[in-house]
Design an enzyme around this catalytic site. Structure first.
Site, PDB file in Angstrom:
ATOM      1  N   HIS A 197      28.492 151.855  35.491  1.00  0.00           N
ATOM      2  CA  HIS A 197      27.940 150.551  35.117  1.00  0.00           C
ATOM      3  C   HIS A 197      27.450 150.596  33.672  1.00  0.00           C
ATOM      4  O   HIS A 197      26.867 151.594  33.230  1.00  0.00           O
ATOM      5  CB  HIS A 197      26.786 150.190  36.056  1.00  0.00           C
ATOM      6  CG  HIS A 197      26.190 148.838  35.791  1.00  0.00           C
ATOM      7  ND1 HIS A 197      26.936 147.682  35.863  1.00  0.00           N
ATOM      8  CD2 HIS A 197      24.924 148.465  35.458  1.00  0.00           C
ATOM      9  CE1 HIS A 197      26.150 146.639  35.579  1.00  0.00           C
ATOM     10  NE2 HIS A 197      24.931 147.100  35.329  1.00  0.00           N
ATOM     11  N   CYS A 220      30.956 144.270  33.124  1.00  0.00           N
ATOM     12  CA  CYS A 220      29.719 144.792  32.527  1.00  0.00           C
ATOM     13  C   CYS A 220      30.010 145.507  31.217  1.00  0.00           C
ATOM     14  O   CYS A 220      29.175 145.515  30.308  1.00  0.00           O
ATOM     15  CB  CYS A 220      28.987 145.696  33.505  1.00  0.00           C
ATOM     16  SG  CYS A 220      29.928 147.126  34.069  1.00  0.00           S
TER      17      CYS A 220
END
Length: 935
Positions: free
Chosen positions: A875, A332
């Site tokens: 994230h 990510c």
């Protein structure tokens, strides 16, 4: 999973191991050093649970490493264990393997839990170290891992903790198997393992790259590595039997017709991903789209290996630039940075055109053009596939080749990746084929305009690319020598600005100051410091509060369980590493003491029973005292004298008054409210002091180790050579008998105040918010260089701690602000979640630019890289604006969705991407459009 018994016995708490803890420590240290001298590919390392390994380190006397990113509770558990330092027992890796102690797998089939972090969850030890530890303690299971060599130009060794996991699907019976191989293993090794598992001859099988349940390319037995074949963690591969009759339903559509297969092999056509003719040196490029009838580009996940010919065949009216990026396993961070770059208007325009003539395959600082080709191919794919998500496998493969620090499947920093990509793309697209040698000239009092223009001309003579054209600016750096006032001015290029986050919220901290010369009783001081400050800020506040003299220093330390748990000696150690419920002390001493031998004095109640006389740990009390010893040769009598001297303020006959108790934080320091006066406090009646220093004074002193586990009675005629004392630290334990308790008041050493104890009317902490302009101001503020970053003054001919000032001279078309949310200290890694208020439209940087060249310095935001969560995980996502639509979108790996402009400002913002607004469009952007709000 069964853990073997260690086989050693314990008798009266004494180990029957063949080696003492000290010998174990020495043997392991020697074996580690030997391993480091003989690094080579294929060396075996073993994974060991950090939990067990820390217990072993404490047992043998290795201090716990504060760099571990532990929670507060976990840290307290470790400190408690530190006090006991018992034998660790059998090696126990059950907490880091899948299914833990319930695993009944064979040892070669045991796999690690996912998402483990080195240092925090596990450590790596060389094979010989493992063999010794296993010989001493047994246990297990053994978790061997091989060392691999990574990178093309910058080769480095790395232990492959997580080998490549492939899921084999057998088309004959649809059964599935899991295969573990090194990503450096060859395709031939894969064939051998598959055939051995499935019991089939190699010449009768066909293996497909079956990523996302789709045939991408047939694999052929060769020396090509699995990483070079772009195989990813946990992906599928498909086995088909070749016998002339066998037909697999895999690769057929619902009607039974053969599905089109898109080859990932480079095309030999003259068409390239750069839009021009093929390169003569074989860096071809392109991937031709050999599309068969019935194939489709409009559904499912595509791969970068698919053709980008569809760029011109996107359905009329379909929005381009809304393709997501599939997460290939903790990628990510890469997806977030890439989405910001591929939505940078000048780069989109450049890479969608023919840039083949600018690819520099000869640049030794570049990647032979391969990174630029891979990035260009990916950008075209993302701008051609409508809203179909793309799996950037080929790009990730190139990244692993040229930047091995990003290989594997660990989480990384999107800013670090962005810095590499911008630099790598620049070198691959550098129009300068032969860089000239240019000798830099000193400013010598010339006008800034002249020096800046000369520096930029010299820079462009060696660096000329699309990245320089749109992403590079120039700042002025001024250094001033604090001794001779020599001024050095340079003008340097930049590609992004890393901005500190200045905190406006403070915290109060109470620190008890002890005097190393035995002149004054300890005194608690409560000071106010920035919440996100550093230890240097705490020291500065304490210096003022306790009226520290210019020739004195303070040594910060944390006291836990009557021992010094850690010294806070790193100036840039974040204050967030100090919790409110901890006990911090500062030892005040002369600066000259830094060169002397440090004496640490622990206190222990003397038990009546002689059988308990040499017990350790349980009887410790109070705060350890620290003083310094004079001379190159130190005797036991010198140590006894130093201990007696430092105890003088605690004499019960002393006239000093104990600090008054306060209502809120237990202590009320008069030193904060009254003028500093050391005449009364620092004079502890020298006549009385001298009278107490009798050679007949008999203190019960024992030499001890850093764990306070061993004790040796100290004799007055014992001699120590200062230069031979390990770490220049001597430790003694003072046994307090009835005589000491009558003579001295130990209460001053006990019940230290906590760093902060909330009062009854504690105010609710407000959410802090700062502006982007305050971050810029903090970046441009004048400040002295750190002691580890000294500047060599050409006039003094010595390194000096110069004062540095940065100023912006020229700004680029695209400016990237990196908000420095992550701070790294010796004992803690921390993330600052402060909300930064940044403008979306009309960011005016004119006041920050020294060069008044008439250009517009108004900028508009077009992309953000966000980070949610903490360090070691979290994230990344991205916000990006489609300029043609004037609409914002949220890119969360494969998922892409529209978002209101009012919702893009969050405390997760990490990288801010701005583009210059030209005068003709400034009026349009001053008022944000409301046409695309999301209901």
């Amino acid at each position: 999973m069964t853990i073997q018994d260690s086989g050693f016995m314990m008798e009266d708490g004494v180990s029957c191991l063949p080696c003492t803890p000290e010998e174990q420590k020495r043997i392991v240290s020697e074996l580690k050093n030997e391993s480091e001298r003989n690094l080579k590919e294929g060396n075996l390392y073993f994974v060991i649970s950090s939990s067990w390994f820390r217990r072993w380190e404490r047992y043998v006397g290795i201090e716990a490493d504060g760099n571990l990113n532990q929670s507060s509770d976990c840290r307290l558990l470790n400190v408690t264990s530190l006090m006991v330092a018992e034998m660790p027992g059998p090696i126990d890796n059950s907490d880091i393997v899948q299914n833990g102690s319930d695993c009944d797998c064979k040892e070669d089939e045991i796999q690690l839990r996912t998402m483990l972090m080195e240092g925090q969850d596990y450590v790596l030890v060389p094979q010989k170290v493992w063999e010794k530890l296993h010989e001493w303690y047994k246990g297990g299971p053994a978790l061997p891992r091989k060392m691999i060599l990574q990178g093309v130009y910058h080769r480095n060794f790395d232990v492959e903790v997580y080998p490549l996991c492939l899921k084999l699907i057998d088309s004959r019976d649809e059964s599935q198997s899991v295969i573990w191989l090194s990503r450096k293993a060859s395709v031939s090794e894969l064939f051998q393992k598959v055939c051995a598992i499935r019991g089939i001859e190699q010449d009768k099988v066909r293996i497909w790259d079956y990523f996302n349940k789709r045939k991408h390319a047939q694999l052929f037995a060769s020396n090509k590595s699995l990483e070079e074949s772009n195989l990813q963690m946990d992906q599928d591969i498909l086995l088909e039997q070749v016998d002339g009759h066998q037909s697999s339903r895999f690769g057929m559509d619902s009607t039974g017709n053969e599905l089109a297969l898109v080859s990932m092999e480079p095309s030999r056509s003259s068409f390239t991903i750069a839009g021009g003719p093929a390169l003569a040196n074989g860096h071809s490029s392109g991937y031709k789209s050999n599309l068969y009838p019935g194939s489709s580009l409009g559904s499912g996940l595509t791969d970068i290996g698919d053709s980008f010919d569809a760029y011109n065949s996107v359905r009329k009216g379909e929005t381009r630039g809304l393709a997501g990026l599939q997460n290939l396993g903790n990628t990510c961070f890469m997806n977030s940075a890439l989405q910001c770059l591929v939505h940078t208007p000048p780069l989109v325009e450049y890479f969608l055109k023919d840039y083949s003539d600018e690819i520099n395959t000869q640049n030794p600082l570049g990647m032979h053009g391969e990174l630029a080709l891979a990035f260009g191919d990916l950008l075209r794919k993302l701008w051609s596939s409508g809203q179909t998500a793309t799996a950037p496998r080929v790009f990730k493969g190139k990244l692993a080749r040229f930047a091995p620090q990003f290989s594997g499947y660990n989480q990384h920093d999107s800013q670090e990746l962005l810095a590499f990509l911008l630099d790598g793309l620049h070198e691959d697209l550098n129009r300068v084929k032969q860089k000239p040698y240019i000798e830099m000239k000193d400013a010598d009092g010339r006008p800034d305009e002249e020096v800046a223009a000369e520096s930029w001309k010299n820079h462009k003579a060696r660096n000329d690319s699309i990245i320089v054209d749109v992403c590079q600016g120039q700042y002025k750096s001024t250094l001033v020598c604090p001794v001779c006032s020599k001024i050095s001015i340079t003008f340097d290029p930049f590609m992004y600005l890393s901005l500190p986050l200045p905190s406006t919220i403070t915290r109060t901290m109470t620190v008890t100051v002890f005097y190393g010369d035995g002149s004054v009783l300890p005194m608690p001081y409560t000071v106010s410091v920035l919440k996100n400050g550093f230890c240097k800020d705490l020291l500065l506040a304490l210096r003022t509060a306790c009226c520290l003299k210019t020739d004195e220093n303070l040594l910060l330390a944390e006291v836990y369980e009557n021992k010094i748990y850690r010294y806070l000696e790193v100036p840039l150690e974040p204050l967030v590493s100090i919790k409110d419920d901890e006990h911090i002390v500062a030892f005040r001493y002369q600066k000259t003491g830094m060169e002397k031998t440090k004496l640490v004095i622990f206190h222990r109640w003397q038990e009546k029973s002689t059988s308990d006389y040499l017990k350790s740990g349980k009887e410790l009390f109070g705060t350890p005292l620290i003083t310094y010893l004079e001379g190159d040769q130190i005797s036991g009598a010198d140590i006894e004298t130093a201990v007696s001297k430092v105890l003088v303020p605690f004499k019960r006959t002393h006239s000093l008054v104990k600090p008054r108790m306060g209502k809120e934080n237990d202590f009320l320091s008069d030193g904060l409210d009254e003028p500093c006066s050391s005449s009364d406090a620092n004079t502890v009646e020298n006549a009385e002091f001298e009278g107490t220093l009798s050679t007949d004074l008999s203190l019960r002193l024992h030499l001890t180790d850093d764990r306070v586990m061993t004790f040796k009675p100290l004799k007055k005629d014992s001699l120590f050579e200062s230069g031979k004392i390990f770490g220049k630290i001597l430790r003694v334990v003072l046994d307090w008998t009835d005589r000491e308790q009558e003579l001295y008041d130990a209460s001053y050493m006990k019940d230290l105040p906590e760093v902060h104890k909330a009062g009854f009317a504690a105010k609710k902490t407000r959410q802090e918010a700062i502006s982007l302009s305050s971050c810029l101001d903090a970046f441009l503020v004048e400040e002295p260089l750190g002691p580890d970053d000294m500047w060599y003054c050409p006039r003094c001919k010595e390194h000096r701690q110069a004062v540095k000032k940065l100023d912006l001279w020229m700004l680029p078309e695209i400016i990237v602000f990196h908000l420095k949310r992550f701070t790294y200290g010796r004992y803690l890694k921390n993330k600052i979640d402060t909300f930064v208020n940044f403008p979306i439209h009309t960011l005016d940087l004119s006041k920050y630019v020294l060069n008044k060249d008439g250009q517009s310095y108004i900028y508009e935001l077009y992309a953000i890289s966000n980070h949610y969560g903490g360090l070691g995980g979290g994230h990344y996502t991205a916000y990006a604006k489609l300029v043609e639509e004037n609409r914002w979108y949220h890119f969360d790996d494969s998922h892409v969705s529209p978002v209101n402009e009012s919702d893009i400002k969050t405390s997760a913002a990490y990288l801010l991407f701005y583009k210059r607004v030209r005068s003709e469009t400034m009026m349009e952007t001053e008022e944000p459009s409301q046409d695309h709000s999301i209901s």
